[in-house]
Design an enzyme around this catalytic site. Structure first.
Site, PDB file in Angstrom:
ATOM      1  CG  ASP A  51      23.190 -13.845   0.314  1.00  0.00           C
ATOM      2  OD1 ASP A  51      22.946 -15.058   0.373  1.00  0.00           O
ATOM      3  OD2 ASP A  51      23.597 -13.280  -0.714  1.00  0.00           O
TER       4      ASP A  51
ATOM      5  CG  LEU B 172      -1.863  -1.262   1.236  1.00  0.00           C
ATOM      6  CD1 LEU B 172      -2.697  -1.268   2.513  1.00  0.00           C
ATOM      7  CD2 LEU B 172      -2.774  -1.331   0.025  1.00  0.00           C
ATOM      8  CB  CYS B 173       4.483   1.583  -0.067  1.00  0.00           C
ATOM      9  SG  CYS B 173       5.712   2.700   0.551  1.00  0.00           S
ATOM     10  CG  HIS B 174       1.391   6.836  -1.715  1.00  0.00           C
ATOM     11  ND1 HIS B 174       1.129   6.662  -0.368  1.00  0.00           N
ATOM     12  CD2 HIS B 174       0.215   7.220  -2.275  1.00  0.00           C
ATOM     13  CE1 HIS B 174      -0.144   6.933  -0.143  1.00  0.00           C
ATOM     14  NE2 HIS B 174      -0.722   7.276  -1.265  1.00  0.00           N
TER      15      HIS B 174
ATOM     16  CD  GLU C 182       9.934   5.206   0.114  1.00  0.00           C
ATOM     17  OE1 GLU C 182       9.515   5.526   1.259  1.00  0.00           O
ATOM     18  OE2 GLU C 182       9.169   5.068  -0.854  1.00  0.00           O
TER      19      GLU C 182
END
Lengths: 159, 159, 159, 159, 159, 159
Positions: free
Chosen positions: C128, C75-77, C114
Site C-alpha cells: 500500500d 472458522l478460527c477460534h 495469527e
C-alpha cells in the site's frame, strides 16, 4: 434554550437525519496534550533513533482511530474520510507532547468527532507505551480548534 | 534511565511478552472531565427526564469502548474484561461532567488502558451529543486513579 | 485419507470443538516476503531516516493484524495473544523485504493463523505505501516456519 | 527519485489527501495462489460434495475481507465497494488453488488494496481449514493484475 | 420482585461483575426460523447444487456472528468461544428454514447471547440473499432451547 | 423461476454489482417484537425511572447495530447511513416490547438489511438485560414493513 439535536421530541436518542444536507467539503482540526515528568519526555524524544519511536506509533494509532469513530461514538454518522494527518510535538514547557489532528471529507456531515477521536487515541497510545515508566501522566486540553464546511459554517476556537 | 518496555533492544515496537505472567485479579480506575458553559450543563442535567439522557448514552458508550481498547491501542494486549462500570456526574464548579470508569479482569496484564479508554470514549460521546449547542467544550484531567493486582502492585494517584 | 477437521460428518463447516483441550503455552513463527525492483527497495531503506518509516508502519500493521485474525478467518477460534513481534528486513538478493512474525498465547488452540495473518498484513501494508512507485510488487513465500505447544506437538518447516 | 506518497515532507506517515480527486468508477483485479501436496488438493476438490466446501468458505472469507481493508491497512482510505467477486480454482500443475478477486467502486481512490486483501484473506482461510492435514502449504504470487479508473489510469501486469 | 442485574442500585447500566465466578464449561443452544413462500423455499433447496448455497453462506455468517456478540450487545461480556456449530434445515411445513446454534466455552459467564446472535445473524443472512425474490419473509421463534454450566445451572425450554 | 441475485451463473456467492445504479434516496422500516411474561414486562416498564432504562439501552444498541450490518451480513454492501431511529414500545397484549427501526441513506443500494439488523440487535439486547429474570422470552415477527427508493421501487407489507 436550544434543544439537543441527538434526541427527538420525546427525548429518545437517534442518529440525526442528514439525508437532505448537501455533500460538501468538510474540515476539522482538533488538539490535545499529555503531560509527564521532564525525564519521561526526554526518554521519548531521545529514544526516537534507537530506543523506539513512541511518536511514530502514536501518530499511526491516531490515524487508524479516525476510521473507528462511528464505531465508538454511538450516534455518530459513518463517513469515509479523504485525508487524515496527526502531529505530535514535544513541548518542554508542559512538559509533554502536544497532538494535533486534521481530518477532511466530502460529506453530509462534519468530521469534528473524527479529529477529536484521532487526538484522543494518539494520546492514549502514548500513555500505553510509557506507562511502565510513569503512571501519573495526564491527558488534557482536548478540544476542537477549527471546523469548516457545512451549513453551520466556520468555527475557530479562541487561541 | 529505564527503557521503554514496548520496544525491543533494537527499538522495534512489539507487544510485550506476558506469557509467563500469572493470571491474577486486576483492577483499574480512571477519571476525566469535560468542561462547558453553565447553561450547557443545565441543558444536560435538566433534560434528562424528557429531553434526552446524555449521561445514559455516554455511560453506555464508555462501557462499549472498553471492549474496543485492544483494537484502538496498537500494542495493547487483548483481554476479556469481567466487570465495567462508568459513572458521569455533573459538577457545577467545573462547570461540566466528571467521568470515572472501573474495570476488572482476571488476566496476565492490567486493565489501565481499558479504564482510560472508557473515560475517554464516554467524554467524546458527551461532546458529540452537545456540540451543536457549544463547540468550545474541552476534555481534560484524564488519568489513572488506581491500579491493583499484578507484579507491579498497587498504584494510587495523589488526589 | 484424513478428513478435514473444519467440517462435520455431513460436510458442514463448524468451529472445531476445543473445549476439552488443555490451555497450554503455544508459539508460532511465520514468514513471507515482498519482491520489488532494486530502486524501490533503496527508496524504502534510504528513506527511513527522513522520508518515512515504511518498515515501522508495516510492523505495527502486522501486530495489529494479529488481533483481527478471528475476525478475518471464519472458522478460527478467538484467543487473547500474549506476545507478538513482527520483523521486516531488507534483502537485496530478492530484492525486497522479508517479514517474520512470532506469536504466543496460553490457550486451547494454536496461533499459526495469527502469525500468518501478521505476516500477510505487514506485507500488504508495504504494498500500500509503495504502490504509487511500483505496482508490480509481488507477495510470496508466506508459510509457517515453526509451531510449538499443543497436542499435535512441534512442527518445523524445512529451511 | 520519486517520493513515497504516504509520508509528508517531514517523513511523517499520513493518509494521502484525495479530497480534490473526482469520484470515478474504479476497478481492480488481484491474484495469488496456495501450493500444497497433490493429495491435499484432491481432498479439497473431491470433498466438495459431501465432506465440506473449502472453496465456498474461502470465497466468502475473501468477500468479507474486502470490507475490512481500511481496518487492516493503516493508511488506506475507507470506501464503500460496489461489487466484489472472488474465484478459487484448483490447479493440479501447482498443485494447489489459484485465487482471483475483482473489486469495483465509485470513489476518489482506487480499490487495489481491497482486491489484494480479498485474495490474501481467501488463501489464509484455505490454509486454516486444511492445516491439520498439511502444515507445509505456502501462499504466494499475490499481485495486482489489473487496475482501471482514476487519474493514474490503467495498469495491467505482464502475464 | 427481582431486580435487573444489568443495572446497579441507582439504575445505571453496567457490565455485571463476574470476576469472582469460576471459569467452568458452558453450553448454550438457541433456535429460530424464517418463513417464506413454498416456491421461495424450493428455490433455496433446489438451488444448492448449481445455483448457490444459501444455507452454506448463512451457516458461516452465523458462526462469524457468534464472534461479534460482545461487540453488538452493549453489556455482554467478551469471551473466547471454544466451539460453534450452526445448522439450517428446510421445513416444508413452515414453509421455511429452521436454524439451530450450539456454542461452548470455558468461562466465567454463559454463552446464551452468543447462541442467540448466531441464530439471528444466520436468519438475517438468509433474508439478505433471498429478498430480491420475496420481501415478505418473516423471522421468528428465536429463543434459548438449552443452557448448561455455571451457578444458575441447567435450563431447558419446553418443546 | 427467478434466480438468486447473490450467486453468479456458476452458483458462486458474490457481492452484487451495483456500480451502475444511481445513488438515490433510500428508506427502510423494519419491525419485530419480544414476548415475555407480564411480570417481566412490568419490571421493564416500571423500572425505567429508578431501576434502569432497558428500553434506552436497547434503542442505542439497535442504532449502533445498524452501523455493523455490512460486517455481519456477508454479501451486504457497506454504505454510510444518514439517519437511524429505533423505537421500542411496551405492548401488554403480547405481552412484551415491539421494536421499529427506520433507516435512510443516499446510495446505490437499499437499507432493508440495516433496518432489520437494528430491530434484531435491539431485541437481542432486551433479552440480554432481562434474561436473569426470564429465560423463556422469544423474539419474533421480524420483517420489513416499508421500503422506498431505488429501481425496484416501493414495497409495503400487509398490516
Amino acid at each position: 434554550m436550544p434543544d439537543l439535536t441527538h434526541f427527538d421530541a420525546e427525548g429518545h436518542a437517534h442518529m440525526v437525519d442528514v439525508s437532505d444536507k448537501a455533500a460538501t467539503a468538510r474540515l476539522a482540526v482538533a488538539e490535545g496534550h499529555i503531560t509527564m515528568r521532564r525525564e519521561t519526555l526526554d526518554l521519548i524524544t531521545e529514544g526516537r533513533a534507537e530506543k523506539g519511536d513512541v511518536i511514530g506509533v502514536a501518530r499511526l494509532a491516531g490515524i487508524m482511530g479516525t476510521k473507528k469513530t462511528a464505531d465508538l461514538i454511538p450516534l455518530c454518522h459513518p463517513l469515509p474520510v479523504t485525508n487524515v494527518s496527526v502531529d505530535l510535538v514535544p513541548d518542554t514547557a508542559l512538559p509533554g507532547l502536544r497532538a494535533t489532528a486534521t481530518v477532511k471529507t466530502t460529506g453530509q456531515t462534519g468530521v469534528e468527532m473524527e479529529a477529536l477521536t484521532a487526538v484522543s487515541t494518539a494520546l492514549l497510545t502514548v500513555y500505553d507505551m510509557v506507562k511502565a515508566v510513569e503512571r501519573g501522566m495526564e491527558i488534557g486540553g482536548i478540544r476542537l480548534r477549527l471546523k469548516a464546511g457545512g451549513k453551520s459554517g466556520r468555527y475557530e476556537a479562541a487561541p
